[in-house]
Every structure is written in C-alpha cells, then in structure tokens.
Design a protein around this motif. Structure first.
Motif, PDB file in Angstrom:
ATOM      1  N   ALA A  82       5.208  12.578  -0.849  1.00  0.00           N
ATOM      2  CA  ALA A  82       4.031  11.888  -1.365  1.00  0.00           C
ATOM      3  C   ALA A  82       3.501  10.992  -0.252  1.00  0.00           C
ATOM      4  CB  ALA A  82       4.383  11.073  -2.604  1.00  0.00           C
ATOM      5  N   ASN A  83       2.422  11.418   0.394  1.00  0.00           N
ATOM      6  CA  ASN A  83       1.815  10.671   1.496  1.00  0.00           C
ATOM      7  C   ASN A  83       1.009   9.515   0.911  1.00  0.00           C
ATOM      8  OD1 ASN A  83       0.229   9.713   3.590  1.00  0.00           O
ATOM      9  ND2 ASN A  83      -0.011  11.728   4.522  1.00  0.00           N
ATOM     10  N   LEU A  84       1.421   8.289   1.211  1.00  0.00           N
ATOM     11  CA  LEU A  84       0.783   7.113   0.636  1.00  0.00           C
ATOM     12  C   LEU A  84      -0.621   6.871   1.178  1.00  0.00           C
ATOM     13  CD1 LEU A  84       3.782   4.622   0.397  1.00  0.00           C
ATOM     14  CD2 LEU A  84       3.047   6.400  -1.181  1.00  0.00           C
ATOM     15  N   ASN A  85      -1.041   7.630   2.197  1.00  0.00           N
ATOM     16  CA  ASN A  85      -2.411   7.531   2.691  1.00  0.00           C
ATOM     17  C   ASN A  85      -3.387   8.292   1.797  1.00  0.00           C
ATOM     18  OD1 ASN A  85      -1.779   5.974   4.984  1.00  0.00           O
ATOM     19  ND2 ASN A  85      -1.182   7.795   6.114  1.00  0.00           N
ATOM     20  N   LEU A  86      -2.873   9.193   0.962  1.00  0.00           N
ATOM     21  CA  LEU A  86      -3.725   9.969   0.057  1.00  0.00           C
ATOM     22  C   LEU A  86      -4.078   9.137  -1.176  1.00  0.00           C
ATOM     23  CD1 LEU A  86      -1.895  13.419   0.247  1.00  0.00           C
ATOM     24  CD2 LEU A  86      -3.996  12.722   1.422  1.00  0.00           C
ATOM     25  N   PRO A  87      -5.305   9.266  -1.691  1.00  0.00           N
ATOM     26  CA  PRO A  87      -5.720   8.455  -2.848  1.00  0.00           C
ATOM     27  C   PRO A  87      -4.823   8.608  -4.078  1.00  0.00           C
ATOM     28  CG  PRO A  87      -7.601   9.600  -1.891  1.00  0.00           C
ATOM     29  CD  PRO A  87      -6.371  10.114  -1.189  1.00  0.00           C
ATOM     30  N   SER A  88      -4.265   9.789  -4.289  1.00  0.00           N
ATOM     31  CA  SER A  88      -3.411  10.003  -5.472  1.00  0.00           C
ATOM     32  C   SER A  88      -2.155   9.158  -5.449  1.00  0.00           C
ATOM     33  CB  SER A  88      -2.991  11.474  -5.557  1.00  0.00           C
ATOM     34  OG  SER A  88      -4.100  12.301  -5.663  1.00  0.00           O
ATOM     35  N   TYR A  89      -1.647   8.880  -4.245  1.00  0.00           N
ATOM     36  CA  TYR A  89      -0.365   8.174  -4.110  1.00  0.00           C
ATOM     37  C   TYR A  89      -0.515   6.764  -3.544  1.00  0.00           C
ATOM     38  CZ  TYR A  89       0.812  13.068  -4.544  1.00  0.00           C
ATOM     39  OH  TYR A  89       0.872  14.369  -4.974  1.00  0.00           O
ATOM     40  N   SER A  90      -1.715   6.364  -3.143  1.00  0.00           N
ATOM     41  CA  SER A  90      -1.922   5.044  -2.542  1.00  0.00           C
ATOM     42  C   SER A  90      -1.540   3.878  -3.456  1.00  0.00           C
ATOM     43  CB  SER A  90      -3.351   4.895  -2.029  1.00  0.00           C
ATOM     44  OG  SER A  90      -4.273   4.935  -3.097  1.00  0.00           O
ATOM     45  N   ILE A 139       3.466  12.259 -10.948  1.00  0.00           N
ATOM     46  CA  ILE A 139       3.209  13.453 -10.142  1.00  0.00           C
ATOM     47  C   ILE A 139       3.467  14.657 -11.039  1.00  0.00           C
ATOM     48  CG2 ILE A 139       3.834  14.754  -8.075  1.00  0.00           C
ATOM     49  CD1 ILE A 139       4.795  12.076  -6.854  1.00  0.00           C
ATOM     50  N   PRO A 140       2.388  15.278 -11.562  1.00  0.00           N
ATOM     51  CA  PRO A 140       2.556  16.391 -12.502  1.00  0.00           C
ATOM     52  C   PRO A 140       2.790  17.733 -11.822  1.00  0.00           C
ATOM     53  CG  PRO A 140       0.244  15.894 -12.254  1.00  0.00           C
ATOM     54  CD  PRO A 140       1.000  14.894 -11.402  1.00  0.00           C
ATOM     55  N   ASN A 141       3.031  17.718 -10.543  1.00  0.00           N
ATOM     56  CA  ASN A 141       3.189  18.949  -9.768  1.00  0.00           C
ATOM     57  C   ASN A 141       4.283  19.827 -10.362  1.00  0.00           C
ATOM     58  OD1 ASN A 141       3.913  20.829  -7.672  1.00  0.00           O
ATOM     59  ND2 ASN A 141       2.801  19.507  -6.252  1.00  0.00           N
ATOM     60  N   GLY A 154       7.448  17.328 -13.788  1.00  0.00           N
ATOM     61  CA  GLY A 154       6.866  16.336 -12.903  1.00  0.00           C
ATOM     62  C   GLY A 154       7.775  15.126 -12.817  1.00  0.00           C
ATOM     63  N   VAL A 155       7.324  14.105 -12.073  1.00  0.00           N
ATOM     64  CA  VAL A 155       8.129  12.895 -11.904  1.00  0.00           C
ATOM     65  C   VAL A 155       7.251  11.652 -11.983  1.00  0.00           C
ATOM     66  CG1 VAL A 155       9.909  13.969 -10.469  1.00  0.00           C
ATOM     67  CG2 VAL A 155       7.959  12.909  -9.381  1.00  0.00           C
ATOM     68  N   PHE A 156       7.894  10.558 -12.363  1.00  0.00           N
ATOM     69  CA  PHE A 156       7.295   9.238 -12.277  1.00  0.00           C
ATOM     70  C   PHE A 156       7.923   8.569 -11.063  1.00  0.00           C
ATOM     71  CE2 PHE A 156       7.162   9.942 -16.926  1.00  0.00           C
ATOM     72  CZ  PHE A 156       5.789   9.831 -17.116  1.00  0.00           C
ATOM     73  N   VAL A 157       7.096   8.010 -10.187  1.00  0.00           N
ATOM     74  CA  VAL A 157       7.578   7.299  -9.004  1.00  0.00           C
ATOM     75  C   VAL A 157       7.109   5.861  -9.110  1.00  0.00           C
ATOM     76  CG1 VAL A 157       7.604   7.202  -6.481  1.00  0.00           C
ATOM     77  CG2 VAL A 157       7.359   9.402  -7.634  1.00  0.00           C
ATOM     78  N   ILE A 158       8.015   4.920  -8.863  1.00  0.00           N
ATOM     79  CA  ILE A 158       7.683   3.496  -8.922  1.00  0.00           C
ATOM     80  C   ILE A 158       8.095   2.815  -7.627  1.00  0.00           C
ATOM     81  CG2 ILE A 158       9.871   2.916 -10.086  1.00  0.00           C
ATOM     82  CD1 ILE A 158       8.291   0.672 -11.564  1.00  0.00           C
ATOM     83  N   ASN A 159       7.260   1.897  -7.169  1.00  0.00           N
ATOM     84  CA  ASN A 159       7.581   1.057  -6.021  1.00  0.00           C
ATOM     85  C   ASN A 159       8.299  -0.163  -6.576  1.00  0.00           C
ATOM     86  OD1 ASN A 159       7.576  -0.939  -4.035  1.00  0.00           O
ATOM     87  ND2 ASN A 159       5.619  -0.305  -3.180  1.00  0.00           N
TER      88      ASN A 159
END
Length: 145
Positions: free
Chosen positions: A36-44, A55-57, A64-69
């Motif tokens: 997940a490239n954090l420069n992309l709007p979906s992951y920023s 991430i419904p990929n 899919g997965v839920f990602v949390i910072n």
C-alpha cells in the motif's frame, strides 16, 4: 558419549510442546503480499495516526483487510471477514471509525487490538480478528501472510 547424546536428545525432545496454535476454523490462512503506497490517494489517510483504510482487493486476505496506523510508523492489518463464522454474504465487516462491525450478528472489533468488543457471555468460543503481518518500508505499508 553415546549416553550423553541420548540424554540430550531426550531432554530436547521432551521440552518441545505438541500443542498447536488454536487457529480460527472459519478463516483460511492464505499467502499473499500487498504493498500500500502511502503516496496514492487511496492509502494516504494512513499517514495519520489512528486512521483506518479498508482495502477490498480480492488478492488481499479473504474479504480484504483493514489497515490502521497505530502511531510511530507502526501499522496493523486485520482480515475484513468476520472471524466468528464462515465467509458468507454478510460476513464482510463495515468500518465505523476505528471499529469494524459484522452485520450478521453486530459483533464489534477494535482495529487497534483486533479484540471483540461485545463478546457474548455464554459458553461458546469466540475469535478475535485475524491479524496479518505489516512492515513499513520507504513510503509503503507491506501487508503479508
């Protein structure tokens, strides 16, 4: 010398546990890797502490997965399929802030810990969310299993 070797082998063999980790019977453990490239709007949004991205990929986990910072460039990723029944038409959880909710039974899970928040008080076994490995490298979060 032979006696010492046998004794050492016996000690090592008896110290190993035959108990296996109690895995979730409802969710398959599939191998994958996703960047997940954090420069992309979906992951920023993941550049902010406490932010969650779904991430419904289809190639990431079961549903899919839920990602949390969680702060300080630490991330956690959890399977989006409810861990307390086999995947079906209502098992993909929805996101409400930092809580994932299963629409089948309204079970709620913390995305900081993966723990079930409203565990029923009965004698049944309930599972927490299935967690995947995360690594922060460069400006990407690598999610894998």
């Amino acid at each position: 010398m032979k006696r010492l070797f046998c004794l050492l082998f016996l000690i090592i063999g008896s110290s190993c546990s035959s108990d296996r980790t109690n895995r979730n019977p409802y969710l398959q453990e599939i191998n994958f890797r996703f960047d997940a490239n954090l420069n992309l709007p979906s992951y920023s949004p993941l550049t902010n502490t406490g932010s969650v991205v779904f991430i419904p990929n289809e190639s990431v986990g079961t549903r899919g997965v839920f990602v949390i910072n969680t702060g300080f460039n630490q991330f956690r990723a959890f399977e989006a399929s409810c861990p307390n029944h086999a995947p079906n038409n209502c098992s993909t959880m929805s996101l409400d802030g930092q809580v994932a909710t299963c629409s089948c039974e309204d079970y709620e899970y913390s995305l900081f810990t993966g723990q079930m928040l409203n565990r029923p008080e009965d004698d049944n076994r309930y599972y927490d969310m299935l967690e995947y490995n995360t690594t922060f490298s460069g400006n990407s979060v690598i999610i894998s299993n």
